[in-house]
Write an enzyme that holds these catalytic residues in place. Structure first.
Site, PDB file in Angstrom:
ATOM      1  N   CYS A  28       0.731  -1.306  -0.239  1.00 13.02           N
ATOM      2  CA  CYS A  28      -0.045  -0.059   0.033  1.00 13.02           C
ATOM      3  C   CYS A  28       0.870   1.278  -0.152  1.00 13.02           C
ATOM      4  O   CYS A  28       0.802   2.110  -0.685  1.00 13.02           O
ATOM      5  CB  CYS A  28      -0.964   0.093   1.215  1.00 13.02           C
ATOM      6  SG  CYS A  28      -0.122  -0.029   2.843  1.00 13.02           S
TER       7      CYS A  28
ATOM      8  N   HIS B 248      -2.531   1.111   6.930  1.00 15.98           N
ATOM      9  CA  HIS B 248      -2.823   1.150   5.749  1.00 15.98           C
ATOM     10  C   HIS B 248      -3.119   2.321   5.068  1.00 15.98           C
ATOM     11  O   HIS B 248      -3.700   3.365   5.607  1.00 15.98           O
ATOM     12  CB  HIS B 248      -4.214   0.341   5.238  1.00 15.98           C
ATOM     13  CG  HIS B 248      -4.449  -0.200   3.883  1.00 15.98           C
ATOM     14  ND1 HIS B 248      -3.675  -0.965   2.875  1.00 15.98           N
ATOM     15  CD2 HIS B 248      -5.512   0.387   2.964  1.00 15.98           C
ATOM     16  CE1 HIS B 248      -4.212  -0.950   2.031  1.00 15.98           C
ATOM     17  NE2 HIS B 248      -5.387  -0.023   1.961  1.00 15.98           N
TER      18      HIS B 248
ATOM     19  N   HIS C 172      -6.031   1.611  -4.258  1.00 17.56           N
ATOM     20  CA  HIS C 172      -5.020   1.267  -3.462  1.00 17.56           C
ATOM     21  C   HIS C 172      -4.473  -0.202  -3.778  1.00 17.56           C
ATOM     22  O   HIS C 172      -5.192  -0.990  -4.123  1.00 17.56           O
ATOM     23  CB  HIS C 172      -5.417   1.382  -1.870  1.00 17.56           C
ATOM     24  CG  HIS C 172      -6.726   0.645  -1.497  1.00 17.56           C
ATOM     25  ND1 HIS C 172      -6.740  -0.341  -0.453  1.00 17.56           N
ATOM     26  CD2 HIS C 172      -7.818   0.238  -2.324  1.00 17.56           C
ATOM     27  CE1 HIS C 172      -7.890  -0.892  -0.443  1.00 17.56           C
ATOM     28  NE2 HIS C 172      -8.491  -0.581  -1.809  1.00 17.56           N
TER      29      HIS C 172
END
Length: 440
Positions: free
Chosen positions: A358, A403, A415
């Site tokens: 990520c 994240h 993402h």
């Protein structure tokens, strides 16, 4: 016989056709990519309307919250002022009690002075009466002596029969005068003392009466002041009740607006799913149309079938092409990032094509635009400057705690999700948002 068989065959065929239409619903024709794209745009417009409603509601909620804060501040200020006024009322009441006690004491002192003045007046009157009595007796003696011819020392000496007799007469007269003079002086002194004491008492009484008057005037002032304080306190009670009523109204508004915002957010998320489904349907339709077109072209050119299949094999073996990053802007960052949807998720990776995690995905997208950002999601969650989610713009980075994703607008992010799903789209609120950061 043949004719009967033919008729029977026709009847069976008609029955089969009718049963087919009865068993199967009417054919549903697939929409074209243009129709699906039109549906997608319509859904996107509906989503924008919901987003605008949400933003307007958030603005109204902010306004209601500000009014609620102001009402609560007024409640605090009014309560403090009311408390100060109550203290003033209590203090004034205490002073009034003290004044009234002082007035009563002065009244008692005046009454005592009046009794003393009355007693002193009696003493003065008695001394004056004694003085007048003595003076009258003295006058009578002097008159008697004059009438008897005893009006001078010469006459006393001339009438004396001897020197001893003369001395005795002179001594008698002198004693008589001395007695009268002494007694008269005593009564005069007593009268003057009583008169002076009476004047002193009158002065003291006058001072007490003046003090009593001043205290009574002060009492009136204190009573007027107390009435003003009580009126002021009552006014504060009215204002406090109004402020509390306003606070209750604004609290209800804030709660209602929060509930409406939450409801709209759910509608937006549901609409976003519809948009995603519409996008997928559109892309699938376009892909199907392209495939159908390619197959049609291949079937139509029999002599070129061998070269055509060779060309197709070449395309399938080639790599996907990506657009250049373009100028630095949030919209271009979001658009550029979306090109890599479908590419793999690789733990610790930073490659937009071969795989990234990520934070590696976010770092590499921004790096393509010449912007250097930290490597880890935690560091990215503290980088740049914070903006509210309601003000989020394409290109902003949303941190969820462990994240990150890039906001692309319309309540969506792109993402690097998981190894199973790779780089993909998701609703921006699919997890609890910790912060929204702006890097440019």
């Amino acid at each position: 016989m043949k004719k009967r068989k033919h008729i029977l065959f026709r009847i069976i065929a008609i029955a089969l056709v009718m049963s087919f239409f009865m068993a199967e619903p009417a054919a549903v024709y697939a929409k074209t990519s243009e129709e699906l794209e039109a549906d997608q745009k319509k859904l996107e417009e509906e989503e924008k309307k919901l987003e605008k409603q949400k933003k307007d509601l958030e603005k109204q909620k902010t306004d209601s919250q500000n009014k609620l804060n102001n009402a609560n501040s007024q409640i605090g200020t009014i309560s403090e002022a009311q408390g100060e006024t109550q203290e003033a009322i209590d203090e004034t009441n205490g002073e009034l009690v003290g004044l009234m006690a002082d007035i009563e004491l002065i009244k008692e002192d005046i009454s005592a002075k009046e009794k003393l003045i009355e007693q002193t007046q009696k003493e003065y009157d008695a001394a004056k009466a004694q003085e007048e009595t003595l003076y009258a007796a003295m006058v009578q003696r002097v008159k008697y002596m004059y009438e008897k011819g005893d009006f001078s020392y010469v006459q006393i000496l001339l009438t004396a029969t001897s020197y001893s007799d003369a001395l005795n007469k002179v001594s008698y007269v002198e004693q008589l005068y001395e007695y009268d003079r002494t007694k008269l002086a005593e009564y005069v002194a007593a009268k003057k003392a009583a008169e002076a004491y009476g004047i002193q008492l009158e002065a003291e009484k006058s001072e007490l009466e003046t003090s009593k008057y001043e205290l009574e005037e002060e009492q009136k002032y204190m009573e007027e002041l107390l009435a003003q304080y009580k009126a002021k306190y009552a006014d504060y009670e009215v204002k406090l009740a109004k402020a509390k009523q306003d606070a209750a109204v604004y609290t209800a508004q804030v709660k209602s607006q929060q509930s409406s915002i939450a409801s709209l957010q759910k509608q937006i998320e549901a609409k976003q799913k519809e948009v995603d489904a519409a996008k997928k349907a559109t892309n699938d339709a376009k892909a199907a149309e392209q495939t159908a077109s390619a197959q049609t072209d291949g079937n139509g050119d029999g002599s070129g079938s061998g070269s055509g299949s060779g060309s197709s094999g070449g395309n399938s073996g080639g790599s996907k092409s990506y657009a250049a990053p373009g100028s630095l802007s949030g919209a271009n960052i979001a658009s550029y990032a979306c090109q890599f949807v479908g590419n793999p998720y690789v733990p610790g990776g930073t490659s937009l094509t071969n795989g990234a995690d990520c934070s590696g995905f976010v770092q590499s997208v921004y790096k393509a635009f010449g912007v250097s950002v930290p490597r880890t999601s935690w560091a990215q969650g503290n980088y740049g400057r914070e903006v509210s989610y309601s003000d989020a713009q394409p290109g902003d980075v949303i941190y969820y705690g462990g994240h990150v994703g890039i906001y692309i607008g319309g309540g969506q992010i792109v993402h690097a999700s998981t190894q199973k799903t790779g780089i993909k789209y998701s609703p921006a609120t699919y997890r609890s948002i910790i912060t929204v950061r702006r890097f440019i």
